[in-house]
Design a protein around this motif. Structure first.
Motif, PDB file in Angstrom:
ATOM      1  N   PRO A  58       0.830  -1.211   0.000  1.00  0.00           N
ATOM      2  CA  PRO A  58       0.000   0.000   0.000  1.00  0.00           C
ATOM      3  C   PRO A  58       0.864   1.261   0.000  1.00  0.00           C
ATOM      4  CG  PRO A  58       0.017  -0.995   2.182  1.00  0.00           C
ATOM      5  CD  PRO A  58       0.777  -1.925   1.277  1.00  0.00           C
ATOM      6  N   ILE A  59       0.407   2.260  -0.750  1.00  0.00           N
ATOM      7  CA  ILE A  59       1.108   3.541  -0.880  1.00  0.00           C
ATOM      8  C   ILE A  59       0.107   4.666  -0.605  1.00  0.00           C
ATOM      9  CG2 ILE A  59       2.377   5.103  -2.426  1.00  0.00           C
ATOM     10  CD1 ILE A  59       3.926   2.561  -2.032  1.00  0.00           C
ATOM     11  N   ALA A  60       0.458   5.551   0.326  1.00  0.00           N
ATOM     12  CA  ALA A  60      -0.340   6.743   0.601  1.00  0.00           C
ATOM     13  C   ALA A  60       0.443   7.954   0.104  1.00  0.00           C
ATOM     14  CB  ALA A  60      -0.629   6.872   2.094  1.00  0.00           C
ATOM     15  N   SER A  61      -0.198   8.781  -0.693  1.00  0.00           N
ATOM     16  CA  SER A  61       0.422  10.009  -1.198  1.00  0.00           C
ATOM     17  C   SER A  61      -0.328  11.204  -0.625  1.00  0.00           C
ATOM     18  CB  SER A  61       0.361  10.067  -2.723  1.00  0.00           C
ATOM     19  OG  SER A  61       1.082   9.004  -3.287  1.00  0.00           O
ATOM     20  N   ALA A  62       0.422  12.232  -0.239  1.00  0.00           N
ATOM     21  CA  ALA A  62      -0.204  13.403   0.372  1.00  0.00           C
ATOM     22  C   ALA A  62       0.622  14.641   0.088  1.00  0.00           C
ATOM     23  CB  ALA A  62      -0.332  13.199   1.883  1.00  0.00           C
ATOM     24  N   LYS A  63       0.005  15.779   0.337  1.00  0.00           N
ATOM     25  CA  LYS A  63       0.709  17.050   0.317  1.00  0.00           C
ATOM     26  C   LYS A  63       0.698  17.566   1.744  1.00  0.00           C
ATOM     27  CE  LYS A  63       0.325  19.751  -3.117  1.00  0.00           C
ATOM     28  NZ  LYS A  63      -0.165  20.670  -4.153  1.00  0.00           N
ATOM     29  N   LEU A  64       1.898  17.815   2.290  1.00  0.00           N
ATOM     30  CA  LEU A  64       2.027  18.305   3.651  1.00  0.00           C
ATOM     31  C   LEU A  64       2.246  19.809   3.628  1.00  0.00           C
ATOM     32  CD1 LEU A  64       4.427  15.595   5.150  1.00  0.00           C
ATOM     33  CD2 LEU A  64       1.926  15.577   5.000  1.00  0.00           C
ATOM     34  N   SER A  65       1.654  20.504   4.590  1.00  0.00           N
ATOM     35  CA  SER A  65       1.783  21.949   4.697  1.00  0.00           C
ATOM     36  C   SER A  65       2.398  22.289   6.053  1.00  0.00           C
ATOM     37  CB  SER A  65       0.402  22.595   4.561  1.00  0.00           C
ATOM     38  OG  SER A  65       0.487  23.987   4.724  1.00  0.00           O
ATOM     39  N   HIS A  66       3.404  23.161   6.030  1.00  0.00           N
ATOM     40  CA  HIS A  66       4.121  23.545   7.246  1.00  0.00           C
ATOM     41  C   HIS A  66       4.185  25.062   7.347  1.00  0.00           C
ATOM     42  CE1 HIS A  66       7.354  23.716  10.248  1.00  0.00           C
ATOM     43  NE2 HIS A  66       7.850  24.671   9.499  1.00  0.00           N
ATOM     44  N   GLN A  67       3.973  25.579   8.574  1.00  0.00           N
ATOM     45  CA  GLN A  67       4.129  27.007   8.855  1.00  0.00           C
ATOM     46  C   GLN A  67       4.837  27.139  10.193  1.00  0.00           C
ATOM     47  OE1 GLN A  67       0.232  28.751   8.896  1.00  0.00           O
ATOM     48  NE2 GLN A  67       0.071  28.776   6.669  1.00  0.00           N
ATOM     49  N   SER A  68       5.847  27.979  10.243  1.00  0.00           N
ATOM     50  CA  SER A  68       6.552  28.211  11.501  1.00  0.00           C
ATOM     51  C   SER A  68       7.370  29.489  11.403  1.00  0.00           C
ATOM     52  CB  SER A  68       7.475  27.036  11.839  1.00  0.00           C
ATOM     53  OG  SER A  68       8.533  26.945  10.901  1.00  0.00           O
ATOM     54  N   GLU A  69       7.961  29.862  12.540  1.00  0.00           N
ATOM     55  CA  GLU A  69       8.930  30.949  12.561  1.00  0.00           C
ATOM     56  C   GLU A  69      10.280  30.328  12.899  1.00  0.00           C
ATOM     57  OE1 GLU A  69       9.771  34.358  15.611  1.00  0.00           O
ATOM     58  OE2 GLU A  69       8.216  35.033  14.207  1.00  0.00           O
ATOM     59  N   GLN A  70      11.285  30.587  12.077  1.00  0.00           N
ATOM     60  CA  GLN A  70      12.633  30.080  12.274  1.00  0.00           C
ATOM     61  C   GLN A  70      13.577  31.271  12.381  1.00  0.00           C
ATOM     62  OE1 GLN A  70      13.190  26.688  12.570  1.00  0.00           O
ATOM     63  NE2 GLN A  70      10.970  26.570  12.392  1.00  0.00           N
ATOM     64  N   VAL A  71      14.672  31.078  13.084  1.00  0.00           N
ATOM     65  CA  VAL A  71      15.672  32.132  13.212  1.00  0.00           C
ATOM     66  C   VAL A  71      16.872  31.759  12.349  1.00  0.00           C
ATOM     67  CG1 VAL A  71      17.193  33.373  14.784  1.00  0.00           C
ATOM     68  CG2 VAL A  71      14.901  32.700  15.530  1.00  0.00           C
ATOM     69  N   GLU A  72      17.236  32.677  11.454  1.00  0.00           N
ATOM     70  CA  GLU A  72      18.378  32.470  10.570  1.00  0.00           C
ATOM     71  C   GLU A  72      19.276  33.698  10.679  1.00  0.00           C
ATOM     72  OE1 GLU A  72      19.137  31.021   6.047  1.00  0.00           O
ATOM     73  OE2 GLU A  72      17.506  32.455   6.358  1.00  0.00           O
ATOM     74  N   ALA A  73      20.541  33.484  11.022  1.00  0.00           N
ATOM     75  CA  ALA A  73      21.505  34.577  11.194  1.00  0.00           C
ATOM     76  C   ALA A  73      20.970  35.613  12.182  1.00  0.00           C
ATOM     77  CB  ALA A  73      21.841  35.211   9.838  1.00  0.00           C
ATOM     78  N   GLY A  74      20.277  35.134  13.225  1.00  0.00           N
ATOM     79  CA  GLY A  74      19.759  36.015  14.252  1.00  0.00           C
ATOM     80  C   GLY A  74      18.493  36.760  13.878  1.00  0.00           C
ATOM     81  N   ILE A  75      17.950  36.494  12.703  1.00  0.00           N
ATOM     82  CA  ILE A  75      16.763  37.200  12.227  1.00  0.00           C
ATOM     83  C   ILE A  75      15.604  36.214  12.103  1.00  0.00           C
ATOM     84  CG2 ILE A  75      15.784  38.550  10.323  1.00  0.00           C
ATOM     85  CD1 ILE A  75      18.731  39.336   9.672  1.00  0.00           C
ATOM     86  N   PRO A  76      14.455  36.517  12.725  1.00  0.00           N
ATOM     87  CA  PRO A  76      13.304  35.618  12.599  1.00  0.00           C
ATOM     88  C   PRO A  76      12.717  35.658  11.183  1.00  0.00           C
ATOM     89  CG  PRO A  76      12.758  37.505  13.997  1.00  0.00           C
ATOM     90  CD  PRO A  76      14.191  37.638  13.613  1.00  0.00           C
ATOM     91  N   ARG A  77      12.346  34.475  10.688  1.00  0.00           N
ATOM     92  CA  ARG A  77      11.734  34.347   9.356  1.00  0.00           C
ATOM     93  C   ARG A  77      10.446  33.565   9.473  1.00  0.00           C
ATOM     94  NH1 ARG A  77      15.403  31.881   4.795  1.00  0.00           N
ATOM     95  NH2 ARG A  77      13.467  32.326   3.739  1.00  0.00           N
ATOM     96  N   GLN A  78       9.437  34.006   8.755  1.00  0.00           N
ATOM     97  CA  GLN A  78       8.184  33.254   8.666  1.00  0.00           C
ATOM     98  C   GLN A  78       8.339  32.231   7.541  1.00  0.00           C
ATOM     99  OE1 GLN A  78       5.512  33.404  10.718  1.00  0.00           O
ATOM    100  NE2 GLN A  78       6.788  34.802  11.908  1.00  0.00           N
ATOM    101  N   ILE A  79       8.124  30.972   7.867  1.00  0.00           N
ATOM    102  CA  ILE A  79       8.293  29.888   6.893  1.00  0.00           C
ATOM    103  C   ILE A  79       6.937  29.291   6.567  1.00  0.00           C
ATOM    104  CG2 ILE A  79       9.383  27.659   6.442  1.00  0.00           C
ATOM    105  CD1 ILE A  79      11.373  29.998   6.852  1.00  0.00           C
ATOM    106  N   GLU A  80       6.639  29.161   5.292  1.00  0.00           N
ATOM    107  CA  GLU A  80       5.454  28.463   4.806  1.00  0.00           C
ATOM    108  C   GLU A  80       5.898  27.611   3.631  1.00  0.00           C
ATOM    109  OE1 GLU A  80       2.051  30.875   3.962  1.00  0.00           O
ATOM    110  OE2 GLU A  80       2.376  32.138   5.717  1.00  0.00           O
ATOM    111  N   LEU A  81       5.557  26.318   3.677  1.00  0.00           N
ATOM    112  CA  LEU A  81       5.926  25.446   2.566  1.00  0.00           C
ATOM    113  C   LEU A  81       4.953  24.307   2.438  1.00  0.00           C
ATOM    114  CD1 LEU A  81       7.422  22.548   3.591  1.00  0.00           C
ATOM    115  CD2 LEU A  81       9.075  24.215   4.379  1.00  0.00           C
ATOM    116  N   GLU A  82       4.899  23.748   1.247  1.00  0.00           N
ATOM    117  CA  GLU A  82       4.167  22.518   0.973  1.00  0.00           C
ATOM    118  C   GLU A  82       5.158  21.544   0.361  1.00  0.00           C
ATOM    119  OE1 GLU A  82      -0.437  23.859   0.318  1.00  0.00           O
ATOM    120  OE2 GLU A  82       0.736  23.314  -1.438  1.00  0.00           O
TER     121      GLU A  82
END
Length: 100
Positions: A24-48
């Motif tokens: 059996p194979i399940a296929s899906a699209k996952l959605s992620h949202q978060s705030e990450q810190v890069e080089a000391g600067i907060p970034r809003q992350i949204e991806l699928e």
């Protein structure tokens, strides 16, 4: 090492399918949202990201509630041998609570 862990919700899910060998194979699209810190600067992350789960774990992905956060663990691989795009191959999924 090729390991990915992502807290995400299942945004879309295809019907469960089976390989010619009956796996059996399940296929899906996952959605992620978060705030990450890069080089000391907060970034809003949204991806699928496209995801697949094979074997026993496919049942967990197929039964998971849409729009609810889960912790997905797995690895990245090309969609197929000649493709430049990739797919998240899920090897474990567990309920996620914000105190994790």
């Amino acid at each position: 090492m090729n390991q990915l862990q992502l807290v995400a919700v299942i945004a879309e899910r295809d019907a469960l399918r089976y390989t010619p060998a009956g796996i059996p194979i399940a296929s899906a699209k996952l959605s992620h949202q978060s705030e990450q810190v890069e080089a000391g600067i907060p970034r809003q992350i949204e991806l699928e990201i496209a995801a697949v789960a094979a074997g026993e774990i496919s049942g967990k992905v197929n039964r998971a509630e849409l729009g609810v956060a889960y912790r997905f663990t797995g690895f990245l691989a090309r969609k197929n041998r000649n493709s430049k795009s990739f797919v998240f191959h899920v090897t474990d999924v567990e309920a996620y609570t914000s105190d994790h």
